[in-house]
Enzyme design. Structure first.
Site, PDB file in Angstrom:
ATOM      1  N   PRO A   2       0.827  -1.205   0.000  1.00 48.10           N
ATOM      2  CA  PRO A   2       0.000   0.000   0.000  1.00 48.10           C
ATOM      3  C   PRO A   2       0.864   1.258   0.000  1.00 48.10           C
ATOM      4  CG  PRO A   2      -0.819  -1.576   1.598  1.00 48.10           C
ATOM      5  CD  PRO A   2       0.496  -2.103   1.114  1.00 48.10           C
ATOM      6  N   GLU A   3       0.474   2.228  -0.822  1.00 44.82           N
ATOM      7  CA  GLU A   3       1.181   3.497  -0.876  1.00 44.82           C
ATOM      8  C   GLU A   3       0.357   4.555  -0.153  1.00 44.82           C
ATOM      9  OE1 GLU A   3       2.657   4.477  -4.766  1.00 44.82           O
ATOM     10  OE2 GLU A   3       3.185   2.400  -5.208  1.00 44.82           O
ATOM     11  N   HIS A 104      -4.871 -15.478  10.569  1.00 45.36           N
ATOM     12  CA  HIS A 104      -3.969 -14.343  10.407  1.00 45.36           C
ATOM     13  C   HIS A 104      -4.454 -13.095  11.149  1.00 45.36           C
ATOM     14  CE1 HIS A 104      -1.889 -16.778   7.532  1.00 45.36           C
ATOM     15  NE2 HIS A 104      -2.897 -16.779   6.686  1.00 45.36           N
ATOM     16  N   ARG A 123       1.165 -12.061   5.641  1.00 44.23           N
ATOM     17  CA  ARG A 123       2.609 -12.138   5.427  1.00 44.23           C
ATOM     18  C   ARG A 123       3.415 -11.531   6.568  1.00 44.23           C
ATOM     19  NH1 ARG A 123       2.208 -10.436  -0.967  1.00 44.23           N
ATOM     20  NH2 ARG A 123       1.188 -12.357  -1.655  1.00 44.23           N
ATOM     21  N   LYS A 166      22.182  16.440  -8.497  1.00 44.50           N
ATOM     22  CA  LYS A 166      21.932  15.002  -8.294  1.00 44.50           C
ATOM     23  C   LYS A 166      21.945  14.278  -9.641  1.00 44.50           C
ATOM     24  CE  LYS A 166      20.658  14.380  -3.780  1.00 44.50           C
ATOM     25  NZ  LYS A 166      19.778  15.378  -3.275  1.00 44.50           N
TER      26      LYS A 166
END
Length: 293
Positions: A2-3, A104, A123, A166
């Site tokens: 998830p972002e 879980h 997980r 950069k």
């Protein structure tokens, strides 16, 4: 994983249920997730009122009345289910192959009023830690984080200052959490497409020789904001496991222009290019080589 939009969507779903309520009980069904739970975890939480539920980068933060923060990270498959008044606000399965089987269910929070919040993580890449609220900004998880993509500190001047000299490519630059906190693979790809910039271009292209922002930086900032705001409005993107706090699938994947679209025709009107997939530092990048320069 998830972002930011997915984590913010979960925050917005949980906040009305948990804010202002006290934690009546905590049940741990294993000693650890990615890391061991903090010492006396349940003892430190029981009796505390959740004053606010915030998000910083990809972290959920419950500010507690006793002066500590409960910081939670969803990892790859972490999710919260709300059970209240006989209703379950998430289904018992994920979008694809990783299921939310009760085996879980690793943590259960019972709140005053009877609501229960269950954390499920097949997980176990998620984690929960605690820290004094006053020391959060200096904690190792937070002290090096960059600006928020929707905050006022993200400006073309800021990007130019950080990018000056950069040599790293724009994909790596924007994925660096020390630059912009919470941006991930999907939304970097989509923001670069909207701004017409190739992920292969060197980051220093955002600044001129004097260090002032270039036109590229001026285009990139609103593109980042736009894609994040639209993704939050769509409840995030469903790829494999993600659903929001109500159990609904995110919908932003239906708006992808380039992410996971390799081999398809560029959607920009009049372009006609073919979306290409490249790999940067082990992560797939998607872009149109014709209109992203």
């Amino acid at each position: 994983m998830p972002e930011l939009p997915e984590v913010e969507t979960v925050r917005r779903g949980l906040a009305p249920v948990v804010t202002g309520r006290r934690i009546a009980a905590v049940e741990l069904r294993r000693p650890d997730l990615r890391f061991p739970f903090p010492e006396r975890f349940a003892e430190r939480l029981v009796g505390q009122r959740i004053d606010r539920l915030e998000r910083r980068a990809k972290y959920l933060i419950a500010e507690l009345s006793g002066g500590e923060d409960l910081v939670m990270h969803l990892g790859m498959t972490g999710r919260f289910t709300i059970l209240e008044k006989g209703r379950t606000d998430t289904p018992g399965e994920y979008v694809n192959s990783v299921g939310a089987a009760p085996v879980h269910d690793h943590v259960e929070f019972t709140l005053t009023g009877g609501a229960r919040i269950v954390y499920n993580d097949p997980r176990r890449f998620g984690f929960m830690v605690m820290m004094p609220h006053a020391e959060r900004s200096e904690h190792p998880l937070f002290r090096a984080l960059g600006v928020e993509p929707l905050g006022s500190e993200l400006t073309a001047d800021y990007l130019a200052e950080r990018a000056r000299g950069k040599k790293a490519n724009l994909k790596a630059f924007l994925m660096d959490q020390r630059i912009v906190a919470g941006l991930g693979n999907i939304y970097v790809a989509e923001a670069l497409f909207r701004s017409g910039l190739s992920p292969n271009r060197a980051a220093h292209a955002l600044a001129d020789k004097r260090g002032a922002p270039t036109e590229r930086a001026q285009k990139l900032v609103p593109a980042i904001r736009e894609v994040i705001e639209q993704a939050i409005d769509a409840r995030g993107s469903t790829l494999r496991d993600y659903r929001d706090a109500s159990g609904a699938s995110g919908g932003f994947q239906n708006s992808f222009a380039v992410y996971d679209r390799a081999g398809r025709t560029c959607p920009r009107p009049g372009c006609g290019g073919e979306i290409r997939r490249v790999v940067h530092a082990g992560r797939a990048s998607f872009y149109c080589p014709r209109c992203q320069r």
